[in-house]
Design a protein around this motif. Structure first.
Motif, PDB file in Angstrom:
ATOM      1  N   GLN A   1       0.835  -1.187   0.000  1.00 14.13           N
ATOM      2  CA  GLN A   1       0.000   0.000   0.000  1.00 14.13           C
ATOM      3  C   GLN A   1       0.873   1.240   0.000  1.00 14.13           C
ATOM      4  OE1 GLN A   1      -2.666   0.202   3.313  1.00 14.13           O
ATOM      5  NE2 GLN A   1      -3.571   2.131   2.672  1.00 14.13           N
ATOM      6  N   SER A   2       0.633   2.120  -0.975  1.00 18.31           N
ATOM      7  CA  SER A   2       1.425   3.341  -1.079  1.00 18.31           C
ATOM      8  C   SER A   2       0.830   4.426  -0.186  1.00 18.31           C
ATOM      9  CB  SER A   2       1.428   3.827  -2.520  1.00 18.31           C
ATOM     10  OG  SER A   2       1.992   2.851  -3.376  1.00 18.31           O
ATOM     11  N   GLN A   3       1.690   5.049   0.596  1.00 19.68           N
ATOM     12  CA  GLN A   3       1.205   6.106   1.468  1.00 19.68           C
ATOM     13  C   GLN A   3       2.331   7.009   1.928  1.00 19.68           C
ATOM     14  OE1 GLN A   3      -0.603   4.291   4.910  1.00 19.68           O
ATOM     15  NE2 GLN A   3       1.322   3.468   5.677  1.00 19.68           N
ATOM     16  N   VAL A   4       1.941   8.165   2.420  1.00 25.18           N
ATOM     17  CA  VAL A   4       2.868   9.095   3.062  1.00 25.18           C
ATOM     18  C   VAL A   4       2.251   9.502   4.386  1.00 25.18           C
ATOM     19  CG1 VAL A   4       3.872   9.954   0.910  1.00 25.18           C
ATOM     20  CG2 VAL A   4       1.868  11.093   1.875  1.00 25.18           C
ATOM     21  N   MET A   5       3.081   9.763   5.370  1.00 24.92           N
ATOM     22  CA  MET A   5       2.594  10.104   6.699  1.00 24.92           C
ATOM     23  C   MET A   5       3.425  11.226   7.283  1.00 24.92           C
ATOM     24  SD  MET A   5       2.025   7.653  10.012  1.00 24.92           S
ATOM     25  CE  MET A   5       0.908   6.633   9.064  1.00 24.92           C
ATOM     26  N   LEU A  20       9.025  19.525  10.098  1.00 31.49           N
ATOM     27  CA  LEU A  20       8.048  18.503   9.757  1.00 31.49           C
ATOM     28  C   LEU A  20       8.741  17.353   9.029  1.00 31.49           C
ATOM     29  CD1 LEU A  20       5.132  20.723   8.380  1.00 31.49           C
ATOM     30  CD2 LEU A  20       5.673  20.113  10.749  1.00 31.49           C
ATOM     31  N   SER A  21       8.242  16.154   9.243  1.00 31.91           N
ATOM     32  CA  SER A  21       8.751  14.975   8.545  1.00 31.91           C
ATOM     33  C   SER A  21       7.610  14.295   7.804  1.00 31.91           C
ATOM     34  CB  SER A  21       9.369  13.985   9.550  1.00 31.91           C
ATOM     35  OG  SER A  21      10.446  14.561  10.246  1.00 31.91           O
ATOM     36  N   CYS A  22       7.979  13.611   6.740  1.00 32.10           N
ATOM     37  CA  CYS A  22       7.001  12.872   5.946  1.00 32.10           C
ATOM     38  C   CYS A  22       7.662  11.576   5.499  1.00 32.10           C
ATOM     39  CB  CYS A  22       6.564  13.695   4.746  1.00 32.10           C
ATOM     40  SG  CYS A  22       5.578  12.801   3.533  1.00 32.10           S
ATOM     41  N   VAL A  23       7.166  10.462   6.026  1.00 28.14           N
ATOM     42  CA  VAL A  23       7.717   9.156   5.678  1.00 28.14           C
ATOM     43  C   VAL A  23       6.868   8.528   4.588  1.00 28.14           C
ATOM     44  CG1 VAL A  23       8.310   6.871   6.532  1.00 28.14           C
ATOM     45  CG2 VAL A  23       8.623   8.858   8.004  1.00 28.14           C
ATOM     46  N   ALA A  24       7.536   8.088   3.533  1.00 29.65           N
ATOM     47  CA  ALA A  24       6.849   7.480   2.399  1.00 29.65           C
ATOM     48  C   ALA A  24       7.047   5.971   2.408  1.00 29.65           C
ATOM     49  CB  ALA A  24       7.388   8.065   1.091  1.00 29.65           C
ATOM     50  N   SER A  25       6.067   5.267   1.881  1.00 31.63           N
ATOM     51  CA  SER A  25       6.197   3.813   1.775  1.00 31.63           C
ATOM     52  C   SER A  25       5.350   3.312   0.607  1.00 31.63           C
ATOM     53  CB  SER A  25       5.763   3.126   3.072  1.00 31.63           C
ATOM     54  OG  SER A  25       4.412   3.420   3.364  1.00 31.63           O
ATOM     55  N   GLY A  26       5.772   2.193   0.034  1.00 36.46           N
ATOM     56  CA  GLY A  26       4.989   1.551  -1.012  1.00 36.46           C
ATOM     57  C   GLY A  26       5.263   2.031  -2.423  1.00 36.46           C
ATOM     58  N   PHE A  27       6.165   2.969  -2.602  1.00 41.15           N
ATOM     59  CA  PHE A  27       6.513   3.448  -3.941  1.00 41.15           C
ATOM     60  C   PHE A  27       7.969   3.906  -3.917  1.00 41.15           C
ATOM     61  CE2 PHE A  27       6.491   7.953  -2.935  1.00 41.15           C
ATOM     62  CZ  PHE A  27       5.582   8.067  -1.894  1.00 41.15           C
ATOM     63  N   PRO A  28       8.601   4.001  -5.096  1.00 42.83           N
ATOM     64  CA  PRO A  28      10.024   4.374  -5.146  1.00 42.83           C
ATOM     65  C   PRO A  28      10.238   5.849  -4.828  1.00 42.83           C
ATOM     66  CG  PRO A  28       9.148   4.127  -7.355  1.00 42.83           C
ATOM     67  CD  PRO A  28       8.073   3.658  -6.428  1.00 42.83           C
ATOM     68  N   PHE A  29      10.617   6.116  -3.600  1.00 40.59           N
ATOM     69  CA  PHE A  29      10.752   7.495  -3.121  1.00 40.59           C
ATOM     70  C   PHE A  29      11.742   8.286  -3.970  1.00 40.59           C
ATOM     71  CE2 PHE A  29      10.233  10.757  -0.030  1.00 40.59           C
ATOM     72  CZ  PHE A  29      11.478  11.321   0.202  1.00 40.59           C
ATOM     73  N   ASP A  30      12.784   7.618  -4.472  1.00 37.73           N
ATOM     74  CA  ASP A  30      13.811   8.335  -5.231  1.00 37.73           C
ATOM     75  C   ASP A  30      13.427   8.549  -6.688  1.00 37.73           C
ATOM     76  OD1 ASP A  30      16.123   5.516  -5.734  1.00 37.73           O
ATOM     77  OD2 ASP A  30      13.961   5.721  -5.972  1.00 37.73           O
ATOM     78  N   ARG A  31      12.207   8.214  -7.056  1.00 39.08           N
ATOM     79  CA  ARG A  31      11.740   8.407  -8.421  1.00 39.08           C
ATOM     80  C   ARG A  31      10.604   9.432  -8.522  1.00 39.08           C
ATOM     81  NH1 ARG A  31      13.323   4.007 -11.642  1.00 39.08           N
ATOM     82  NH2 ARG A  31      15.292   3.245 -10.767  1.00 39.08           N
ATOM     83  N   VAL A  32      10.214  10.014  -7.417  1.00 35.66           N
ATOM     84  CA  VAL A  32       9.074  10.937  -7.417  1.00 35.66           C
ATOM     85  C   VAL A  32       9.487  12.313  -6.949  1.00 35.66           C
ATOM     86  CG1 VAL A  32       7.445   9.058  -6.963  1.00 35.66           C
ATOM     87  CG2 VAL A  32       8.346  10.396  -5.049  1.00 35.66           C
ATOM     88  N   ALA A  33       8.730  13.311  -7.363  1.00 34.33           N
ATOM     89  CA  ALA A  33       8.845  14.634  -6.780  1.00 34.33           C
ATOM     90  C   ALA A  33       7.982  14.661  -5.523  1.00 34.33           C
ATOM     91  CB  ALA A  33       8.379  15.707  -7.760  1.00 34.33           C
TER      92      ALA A  33
END
Length: 126
Positions: A1-5, A20-33
């Motif tokens: 499941q792709s999400q950011v928190m 502020l922090s935002c943790v991403a999961s479920g998708f290639p973080f280094d490929r997105v803006a």
């Protein structure tokens, strides 16, 4: 499941600093803006800052330029927004979001972003 928190919001006095922090999961973080947006009560959601997929291009809204700084740690899949010299008018719910366009070329529009977090509240007391 792709999400950011998002996390890190809170109550701070005017002139203070908050990150502020935002943790991403479920998708290639280094490929997105990635982008930060905010929405105050009764106002539209506005773009605050964005960074491109390579981390080489960033943009900040005029209202926060020189006070806010966006950064990311690809090893931790985490986006940051360091906010200093906070003002009462910075009070809002802050959201992070991911864009598969991979680009950051000026004022980001919410429609360009696919994944959104639930937001973290920032309240600046005057």
């Amino acid at each position: 499941q792709s999400q950011v928190m998002e996390s890190g919001g809170g109550l701070v006095q005017a002139g203070g600093t908050l990150t502020l922090s935002c943790v991403a999961s479920g998708f290639p973080f280094d490929r997105v803006a990635m982008g930060w947006f905010r929405q105050a009560p009764g106002k539209e959601r506005e773009g605050v800052s964005c960074i491109n997929w390579a981390g080489t291009i960033s943009w900040h809204a005029d209202s926060v330029k020189g006070r806010f700084s966006i950064s990311e740690d690809n090893a931790k899949d985490t986006l940051y927004l360091t906010m200093s010299s906070l003002k009462f008018e910075d009070t809002a719910m802050y959201y992070c979001a991911a864009s598969f366009t991979g680009t950051c070329s000026g004022s980001p529009h919410p429609s360009e972003f696919a994944y959104w977090g639930q937001g973290t509240q920032v309240t600046v007391s005057s």
